[in-house]
Design a protein around this motif. Structure first.
Motif, PDB file in Angstrom:
ATOM      1  N   ILE A   1      25.665 172.833  33.505  1.00 53.93           N
ATOM      2  CA  ILE A   1      25.641 171.611  34.326  1.00 53.93           C
ATOM      3  C   ILE A   1      24.514 170.690  33.868  1.00 53.93           C
ATOM      4  N   GLY A   2      23.346 171.280  33.537  1.00 60.61           N
ATOM      5  CA  GLY A   2      22.228 170.469  33.074  1.00 60.61           C
ATOM      6  C   GLY A   2      22.539 169.759  31.769  1.00 60.61           C
ATOM      7  N   CYS A   3      23.129 170.503  30.805  1.00 62.97           N
ATOM      8  CA  CYS A   3      23.488 169.881  29.518  1.00 62.97           C
ATOM      9  C   CYS A   3      24.548 168.805  29.709  1.00 62.97           C
ATOM     10  N   LEU A   4      25.515 169.088  30.569  1.00 59.57           N
ATOM     11  CA  LEU A   4      26.553 168.096  30.848  1.00 59.57           C
ATOM     12  C   LEU A   4      25.954 166.841  31.469  1.00 59.57           C
ATOM     13  N   ALA A   5      25.020 167.035  32.405  1.00 60.60           N
ATOM     14  CA  ALA A   5      24.369 165.886  33.041  1.00 60.60           C
ATOM     15  C   ALA A   5      23.533 165.099  32.040  1.00 60.60           C
ATOM     16  N   ALA A   6      22.840 165.810  31.122  1.00 57.25           N
ATOM     17  CA  ALA A   6      22.011 165.130  30.120  1.00 57.25           C
ATOM     18  C   ALA A   6      22.864 164.290  29.177  1.00 57.25           C
ATOM     19  N   VAL A   7      23.947 164.888  28.660  1.00 57.79           N
ATOM     20  CA  VAL A   7      24.822 164.163  27.738  1.00 57.79           C
ATOM     21  C   VAL A   7      25.509 163.003  28.444  1.00 57.79           C
ATOM     22  N   THR A   8      25.964 163.240  29.666  1.00 55.41           N
ATOM     23  CA  THR A   8      26.632 162.178  30.424  1.00 55.41           C
ATOM     24  C   THR A   8      25.679 161.022  30.701  1.00 55.41           C
ATOM     25  N   SER A   9      24.437 161.339  31.040  1.00 54.81           N
ATOM     26  CA  SER A   9      23.446 160.292  31.293  1.00 54.81           C
ATOM     27  C   SER A   9      23.242 159.422  30.064  1.00 54.81           C
ATOM     28  N   GLY A  10      23.117 160.065  28.895  1.00 52.41           N
ATOM     29  CA  GLY A  10      22.943 159.309  27.664  1.00 52.41           C
ATOM     30  C   GLY A  10      24.143 158.443  27.341  1.00 52.41           C
ATOM     31  N   MET A  11      25.345 158.987  27.510  1.00 49.78           N
ATOM     32  CA  MET A  11      26.555 158.219  27.218  1.00 49.78           C
ATOM     33  C   MET A  11      26.716 157.049  28.188  1.00 49.78           C
ATOM     34  N   MET A  12      26.445 157.285  29.454  1.00 48.50           N
ATOM     35  CA  MET A  12      26.581 156.218  30.444  1.00 48.50           C
ATOM     36  C   MET A  12      25.580 155.099  30.193  1.00 48.50           C
ATOM     37  N   TYR A  13      24.377 155.461  29.771  1.00 47.63           N
ATOM     38  CA  TYR A  13      23.371 154.430  29.488  1.00 47.63           C
ATOM     39  C   TYR A  13      23.779 153.611  28.269  1.00 47.63           C
TER      40      TYR A  13
ATOM     41  N   GLY B   1      26.341 149.187  17.845  1.00 52.25           N
ATOM     42  CA  GLY B   1      26.821 150.423  18.458  1.00 52.25           C
ATOM     43  C   GLY B   1      25.946 151.613  18.114  1.00 52.25           C
ATOM     44  N   ILE B   2      25.462 151.659  16.853  1.00 52.52           N
ATOM     45  CA  ILE B   2      24.550 152.736  16.458  1.00 52.52           C
ATOM     46  C   ILE B   2      23.255 152.662  17.259  1.00 52.52           C
ATOM     47  N   VAL B   3      22.721 151.450  17.421  1.00 52.46           N
ATOM     48  CA  VAL B   3      21.463 151.294  18.161  1.00 52.46           C
ATOM     49  C   VAL B   3      21.656 151.696  19.619  1.00 52.46           C
ATOM     50  N   PHE B   4      22.765 151.277  20.225  1.00 50.36           N
ATOM     51  CA  PHE B   4      23.020 151.662  21.617  1.00 50.36           C
ATOM     52  C   PHE B   4      23.210 153.172  21.737  1.00 50.36           C
ATOM     53  N   GLY B   5      23.851 153.776  20.736  1.00 46.59           N
ATOM     54  CA  GLY B   5      24.001 155.228  20.742  1.00 46.59           C
ATOM     55  C   GLY B   5      22.661 155.943  20.657  1.00 46.59           C
ATOM     56  N   LEU B   6      21.749 155.408  19.835  1.00 52.20           N
ATOM     57  CA  LEU B   6      20.404 155.984  19.747  1.00 52.20           C
ATOM     58  C   LEU B   6      19.663 155.866  21.075  1.00 52.20           C
ATOM     59  N   GLN B   7      19.895 154.776  21.792  1.00 55.43           N
ATOM     60  CA  GLN B   7      19.261 154.641  23.100  1.00 55.43           C
ATOM     61  C   GLN B   7      19.792 155.688  24.073  1.00 55.43           C
ATOM     62  N   GLY B   8      21.071 156.033  23.925  1.00 53.80           N
ATOM     63  CA  GLY B   8      21.617 157.130  24.724  1.00 53.80           C
ATOM     64  C   GLY B   8      20.948 158.453  24.403  1.00 53.80           C
ATOM     65  N   ILE B   9      20.688 158.692  23.105  1.00 50.54           N
ATOM     66  CA  ILE B   9      19.959 159.900  22.696  1.00 50.54           C
ATOM     67  C   ILE B   9      18.540 159.862  23.246  1.00 50.54           C
ATOM     68  N   TYR B  10      17.933 158.684  23.259  1.00 51.09           N
ATOM     69  CA  TYR B  10      16.583 158.493  23.813  1.00 51.09           C
ATOM     70  C   TYR B  10      16.522 158.982  25.256  1.00 51.09           C
ATOM     71  N   VAL B  11      17.465 158.509  26.053  1.00 58.27           N
ATOM     72  CA  VAL B  11      17.506 158.888  27.472  1.00 58.27           C
ATOM     73  C   VAL B  11      17.777 160.382  27.626  1.00 58.27           C
TER      74      VAL B  11
ATOM     75  N   ILE C   1      16.076 153.443  33.727  1.00 61.34           N
ATOM     76  CA  ILE C   1      17.010 152.313  33.759  1.00 61.34           C
ATOM     77  C   ILE C   1      16.532 151.238  34.727  1.00 61.34           C
ATOM     78  N   ILE C   2      16.035 151.642  35.876  1.00 61.91           N
ATOM     79  CA  ILE C   2      15.586 150.669  36.874  1.00 61.91           C
ATOM     80  C   ILE C   2      14.400 149.870  36.350  1.00 61.91           C
ATOM     81  N   ASN C   3      13.526 150.517  35.601  1.00 58.72           N
ATOM     82  CA  ASN C   3      12.339 149.846  35.049  1.00 58.72           C
ATOM     83  C   ASN C   3      12.540 149.453  33.590  1.00 58.72           C
ATOM     84  N   ARG C   4      13.777 149.160  33.196  1.00 57.76           N
ATOM     85  CA  ARG C   4      14.076 148.913  31.785  1.00 57.76           C
ATOM     86  C   ARG C   4      13.364 147.675  31.250  1.00 57.76           C
ATOM     87  N   VAL C   5      12.929 146.766  32.109  1.00 55.45           N
ATOM     88  CA  VAL C   5      12.147 145.618  31.646  1.00 55.45           C
ATOM     89  C   VAL C   5      10.854 146.095  30.998  1.00 55.45           C
TER      90      VAL C   5
END
Length: 731
Positions: free
Chosen positions: A55-67, A167-177, A202-206
């Motif tokens: 569940i933790g790994c699924l949540a981590a990957v999902t969080s990155g993909m959603m971001y 798309g690559i840069v946005f994907g890297l940001q998903g890995i970042y999260v 995400i809330i403090n992304r500024v």
């Protein structure tokens, strides 16, 4: 039971008989006999562990993909990206981002990868009268990798180059999260901390990222790898990690450290701060000193491999990271055999600290004496002026000091972090962890031994090596971010991770309750309850207050971001004009460095300057070209421009009539101070200029300006002049 208790003494008596080598064998047998046979874990416990990890790994990957999907949707809504023509899309890349993307386009146009790399390493089509190694000077490895992937995967038949790139840069940001999620999870033991980390990020992304404003920045490519490195280092420092886990963390740490160093020219400075944190960890804790020195080996390997693959980059040889790691290795060799003892060990620690500091400074001075380098010399001058050690009227230094990202954080910065509840909880967690670490240090000084494994009942979160490291590291990063606001993009993601770990960690609450000597309620039970209740309450409050705002941002269509809504329209007009105009192939454009980056991307013509601040020659060029906004004669400006073989000049009305920034930080004010046309401090000598401001005077079209410059295009924001070829100068 009595027979079993009586066995060990009998075995010990029997083992006293053998001698020498037999003693060693018997000692090994004794150790083996002392270790209890591992009990078989019940199936329901194994299932619970597997479910928790899954569940933790699924949540981590999902969080990155959603971001990553959120960034893509936000970018589309903000710029109407899919509805724009190619030219309008390219205009969204501003300043240095435009330069990076232009080289990505050049690589795709090259007949082969080898030819493209050669043209970038011997580039004479970007800056006039200058041949540069663009790959080394601008760290273009992301663009090289992106171009190879685009062509190797056959994506040229499926997706446009610009979408593949972003798309690559946005994907890297998903890995970042995802990496921040995993780090917080490793420290707290619950994936709930990872979810809270992502929410705060995400809330403090500024304040956590600049991805929304400038996609191709080097930090957007590099920091995801740094986050992966920190996650691997966190796992590697844990005391209860098995052999396979250590190997995996070590390999991941090695790969991410080297990649991070290749992606960003300033990466070795961040790794230098990390090395200082590990050095202090080694002083305060003896448990992980072998692991710490293994990390030092990774640094050395990455530095030398990076030096070779970055065309023998001298900046890596004279970096403080190499000097520090070499000093640490030498110090270890010198004090290896005298590290044991009580009072002697304390003295050795002090001597070791002094020895490392002295060796680091000495080695760095020696390296700079024997290794020719010009890298980042302006940074030292900037820091001298920043901290009041020196005064200057130099345009470049004062211009850098006026940049918002290089100033101290504003009150709005702290207000935003407080409104999202991040700052209060971070301060609480940092204070508890810091005091617990101090408690551990004093226990060590008093000669008390530390426990091999810290349990929840002990309430000593400061004994964990990874906690000591993170406390030191976040203090170092935070101290720098309090001086230079731009470093908040490195520090605030760390703040999100550390605050989320703390409120979700039962050990942290237990440490607090141990100090308070809580007796009314069982402290362990209360710590477990709070570690679930507090993050849940925070999450619900964040969801209620900030989730509607995020959805509103995605639902509302927005125009291009610009302080003046018409400026972007006029930008499109001028670039369409330049593209239609049949300028010579060798045409050279002059103007502000920020605009020149976009000119290079959209037209492909050469420019006189670039928005890069790691080269002294480019900095001098920028200062000279900015003279078009000073009180200089037409003849002076003409001589400056023709010395760089410029054919066209672009004057920006926004700079010429700048009123928005505070007085003293406008470009024209800084030029007047540098040229002595404005008094900066008492005692300064004022030099009167008999000429008006060039950018104003050239618009009037009277002699002598018309003799040197012919206006070929203008709108409300830009004026384009052709630089005439004249034989004699008229006054």
């Amino acid at each position: 039971e009595l027979e079993e208790e009586a066995r060990p003494p009998v075995e010990l008596r029997q083992r006293k008989k053998p001698k020498s080598s037999e003693n060693k064998e018997s000692a090994k047998e004794e150790k083996i006999s002392d270790i209890p046979a591992p009990e078989r874990v019940p199936k329901h416990v194994l299932f619970q562990r597997f479910a928790k990890i899954f569940i933790g790994c699924l949540a981590a990957v999902t969080s990155g993909m959603m971001y990553a999907l959120y960034l893509s949707a936000y970018h589309e809504r903000k710029f109407w990206f899919s509805n724009r023509q190619e030219l309008e899309r390219e205009i969204t890349f501003q300043g240095d981002s435009a330069i990076y993307y232009s080289y990505y386009k050049d690589m795709l146009k090259a007949p082969s990868f080898e030819r493209g790399v050669y043209e970038l390493t011997h580039n004479n089509k970007t800056v006039s009268l200058k041949t540069i190694n663009a790959v080394q000077q601008m760290s273009l490895y992301p663009e090289l990798i992106a171009s190879v992937l685009y062509q190797a995967t056959g994506s040229n038949e499926i997706i446009e180059p610009v979408y593949f790139y972003i798309g690559i840069v946005f994907g890297l940001q998903g890995i970042y999260v995802t990496a921040l999620f995993v780090t917080s999870w490793l420290m707290s033991g619950t994936w709930l901390a990872g979810m809270l980390t992502v929410a705060w990020f995400i809330i403090n992304r500024v304040d956590t990222t600049r991805i929304e404003y400038s996609i191709p920045l080097r930090e957007n490519w590099a920091l995801p790898y740094f986050a992966c490195q920190i996650a691997a280092l966190t796992g590697y420092l844990k005391s209860n990690l098995n052999t396979y886990g250590e190997r995996f963390c070590y390999l991941l740490m090695s790969a991410s450290t080297y990649t991070f160093m290749m992606m960003w020219e300033y990466s070795h400075y961040l790794l230098f701060l990390q090395a200082i944190s590990l050095f202090l960890l080694d002083i305060f804790s003896l448990k992980q000193n072998d692991k710490v020195y293994e990390v030092y080996k990774i640094y050395i390997f990455s530095l030398f491999l990076g030096y070779l693959l970055q065309f023998e980059n001298p900046a890596l040889l004279v970096s403080p990271l190499l000097s520090l790691v070499a000093a640490l290795m030498l110090a270890k060799c010198l004090q290896l055999n005298v590290k044991k003892g009580s009072f002697v060990a304390k003295i050795i620690k002090v001597i070791n600290f002094y020895l490392v500091c002295t060796l680091t400074i000495t080695l760095n001075i020696i390296m700079k004496m024997f290794v020719p380098h010009k890298e980042n010399g302006h940074m030292l001058k900037f820091l001298e002026v920043k901290f009041g050690l020196n005064m200057t009227k130099n345009f470049t230094m004062n211009w850098l000091l006026c940049q918002e990202s290089l100033q101290a954080p504003s009150q709005d910065f702290f207000l935003r972090l407080t409104q999202s509840s991040l700052l209060p909880f971070y301060i609480l967690v940092l204070i508890i962890c810091f005091l617990s670490v101090l408690q551990v240090i004093f226990r060590r000084i008093n000669g008390k031994s530390l426990k091999e494994t810290v349990t929840l009942e002990d309430g000593r979160i400061g004994e964990r090596p990874e906690i000591i490291y993170h406390v030191i590291h976040t203090i170092l990063l935070g101290s720098l971010a309090m001086v230079i606001e731009g470093l908040k993009y490195i520090w605030i993601p760390y703040v999100c991770m550390l605050a989320a770990f703390g409120v979700c960690s039962p050990e942290l609450w237990m440490t607090l309750f141990k100090w308070l000597r809580l007796r009314t309620v069982h402290p362990i039970l209360l710590a477990l309850i709070l570690s679930m209740a507090v993050p849940t309450i925070i999450g619900l409050s964040l969801w209620k207050e900030f989730f509607p705002r995020l959805m509103t941002e995605l639902m509302e269509l927005q125009e291009f971001y610009d302080p003046d809504t018409y400026t972007r329209l006029f930008s499109v007009q001028i670039f369409m004009f330049l593209c239609r105009r049949q300028a010579p192939v060798a045409a050279v454009f002059a103007g502000s460095p920020q605009l020149m980056g976009t000119i290079k991307l959209c037209t492909g013509w050469m420019v006189t300057s670039l928005p890069l601040y790691n080269d002294d020659d480019l900095l001098k060029r920028n200062e000279n070209i900015y003279q078009i906004y000073s009180k200089r004669s037409a003849e002076d400006i003409y001589k400056i421009l023709t010395s760089y073989k410029a054919n066209y000049l672009i004057v920006e009305d926004a700079i010429c009539n700048e009123v928005g920034t505070m007085r003293g930080c406008r470009v024209k004010d800084l030029l007047d101070i540098a040229n002595g046309h404005m008094v900066c401090e008492e005692g300064d000598k004022l030099t009167y200029s008999k000429y008006g401001r060039f950018c104003h005077e050239v618009k009037i079209n009277y002699s002598p300006y018309v003799n040197y410059f012919t206006r070929v295009y203008w709108n409300r924001s830009y004026f384009v002049y052709k630089i005439n070829t004249v034989i004699s100068f008229q006054s």
